[in-house]
Structure formats: C-alpha cells, structure tokens
Design an enzyme around this catalytic site. Sequence first.
Site, mmCIF file in Angstrom:
data_model
loop_
_atom_site.group_PDB
_atom_site.id
_atom_site.type_symbol
_atom_site.label_atom_id
_atom_site.label_comp_id
_atom_site.label_asym_id
_atom_site.label_seq_id
_atom_site.Cartn_x
_atom_site.Cartn_y
_atom_site.Cartn_z
ATOM 1 C CB SER A 120 37.514 45.975 37.262
ATOM 2 O OG SER A 120 37.457 47.250 37.864
ATOM 3 C CG HIS A 141 37.194 42.636 34.206
ATOM 4 N ND1 HIS A 141 37.807 42.031 35.285
ATOM 5 C CD2 HIS A 141 37.821 43.835 34.037
ATOM 6 C CE1 HIS A 141 38.750 42.824 35.749
ATOM 7 N NE2 HIS A 141 38.776 43.921 35.004
ATOM 8 C CD GLU A 153 37.491 38.354 36.223
ATOM 9 O OE1 GLU A 153 37.715 37.623 37.198
ATOM 10 O OE2 GLU A 153 37.256 39.579 36.336
ATOM 11 C CG ASN A 191 40.176 43.634 39.820
ATOM 12 O OD1 ASN A 191 41.399 43.569 39.755
ATOM 13 N ND2 ASN A 191 39.464 44.275 38.919
#
Length: 292
Positions: A120, A141, A153, A191
């Site tokens: 991540s 991800h 992702e 994130n």
Amino acid sequence: MAQINKLGVIGAGQMGNGIAHVAALAGLDVVLNDVTSDRLKSGMATINGNLTRQVAKKVISDEARSKALNHISLADSLDGLADCDLVIETAIEKEDVKRKIFHDLCAVLKPEALIASNTSSISITRLAACTDRPERFIGLHFMNPVPLMELVELIRGIATDDTTFEAAKEFVGRLGKQIAVSEDFPAFIVNRILLPMINEAIYTLYEGVGNVEAIDAAMKLGAHHPMGPLELADFIGLDTCLSIMQVLHEGLADSKYRPCPLLVKYVEAGWLGRKTQRGFYDYRGPKPVPTR
C-alpha cells in the site's frame, strides 16, 4: 498478453484471503500460501464465512460458494506456487520481508509468470529490482475488505512492460473491480490522501482537541464518513498505518508526514487495533470502548 488462469496468493491474512475469495468466485484456480497450516486453516475459515454471508444476503448462490471453495488449494511452501501464472504477495508492510519473499519465490516460479505486490506504500520499482523479472512485476493494491471494495490501484514500476500492465488490467476486470492507475510515488493515491488524514486525527487526539468518541463522531456526522478515522485506523492496523506514514515521511522528506508520537506509542505497546483487541478502542468486551 499473458493468460492468467492460475493465481498464487502469498499470505492468508485479511488481504490475502480476500483476494483469494474474489478470484475463486471469478473462476480462477487459486493457490493460497502461508507459513503455517494454522494460518491457512484460519484463512479458509474466513473465506468460507464471508462466502456464506454472501449467500445469506443473496449476493451469490450456494452453488457459487461451493464452486469457489473448490477452486482454492492450500500450500505451506512457495514450491506450491511453481506453476502459477500470477502470484500476488500480501505480506506485512515491511520492505525487507517482501524482498526476501520475492527472492525465494523467483527460485521456484516459472519464467513467464507475473509477480505483483499488494503493498500500500512501498516503491514498486525498488521491489521489482530484487526479482529476476522486473519487466513482469507490477503493483496491485486491493482495498480492504477485498470482497466489498470496488477499487484496485495499478502501479507500474519503471521497468514494468506493456504486456504485464495489460494483463494486470484484464485480470482486475475479470474480478469485477475498477482500476485507478497511480504513478510509483510513496503510498500511491488512496493512502497518500487517507493516511495523513488518519495521522492528523491522531494528532487531534494527542493534542487534546477532542477525545476518541468526539473525533470519530465529528467525521462520521460532519463529513459523512462511514467510519471515524480512529475506528478506521484500528480496522487497518496501527502498525500498518505507522509503516505507511514512515514511507511517506522518508520518501517525500516533508515534515507534514511525520507520524504522530501517539501512534508510535500505541504500536510500541502492541496495541495495533482490532487484530490485537486493543487500539484506540478496546474490543475485548461486548462492545468497543475508547482507550482515551
């Protein structure tokens, strides 16, 4: 383009069993790997429980549940992944751990196989460079919980070739997920935005601006967030939150990403959230109780 029919998943925890779940439902053969048989049994129990809930909610049929379970086999050694077309690593968010896994995996994996990391936050380029196939390496991800969240992702390393990227896109589409393509910057898109918000909520607690309940209520009722930031941090795992903030702080060299000292203290205490039964909430009783 590489055909992905058999998937390997390294790690039977929260993310790994979720990826195995959705891949098996999509009709792929899945080999789920972890270091102990107990972890594998626990992962399979979680998958079965989540599939059963989907049946109860009429999201899938009981026949689909049975077929999905039959698509999953277990391996307590990386040797069991030797004939997989794609292997996704979902280990702890520590670069040295991931690098060791990839080093050992490359020794058994067939030459044409693709490798992905569910990291991540860690550089895909750097992880790919420790393998024997950086052009066949990509970041995938998935969001947690995988069966419910629509997004994946996709992150290319500097060496990732077009055929790997297209194969990854096709694979994600087969799972019924949507993609967001991110450049290979620390923490990518989700994130990069989400974790500083959580870190700021922890600073708000640390500085006494509000208590745990007030901070979570403020964001749920004032911003329509489905979970408060401290509740979400416990769900993600405070150790994972800290690791991502450290990657952001070191990778971007900006003081605004400095992990809150209170987050560091909780991790040092082993209070990591739901998985250890204590974090910003105590989960050992009939309902969660704030710890501050």
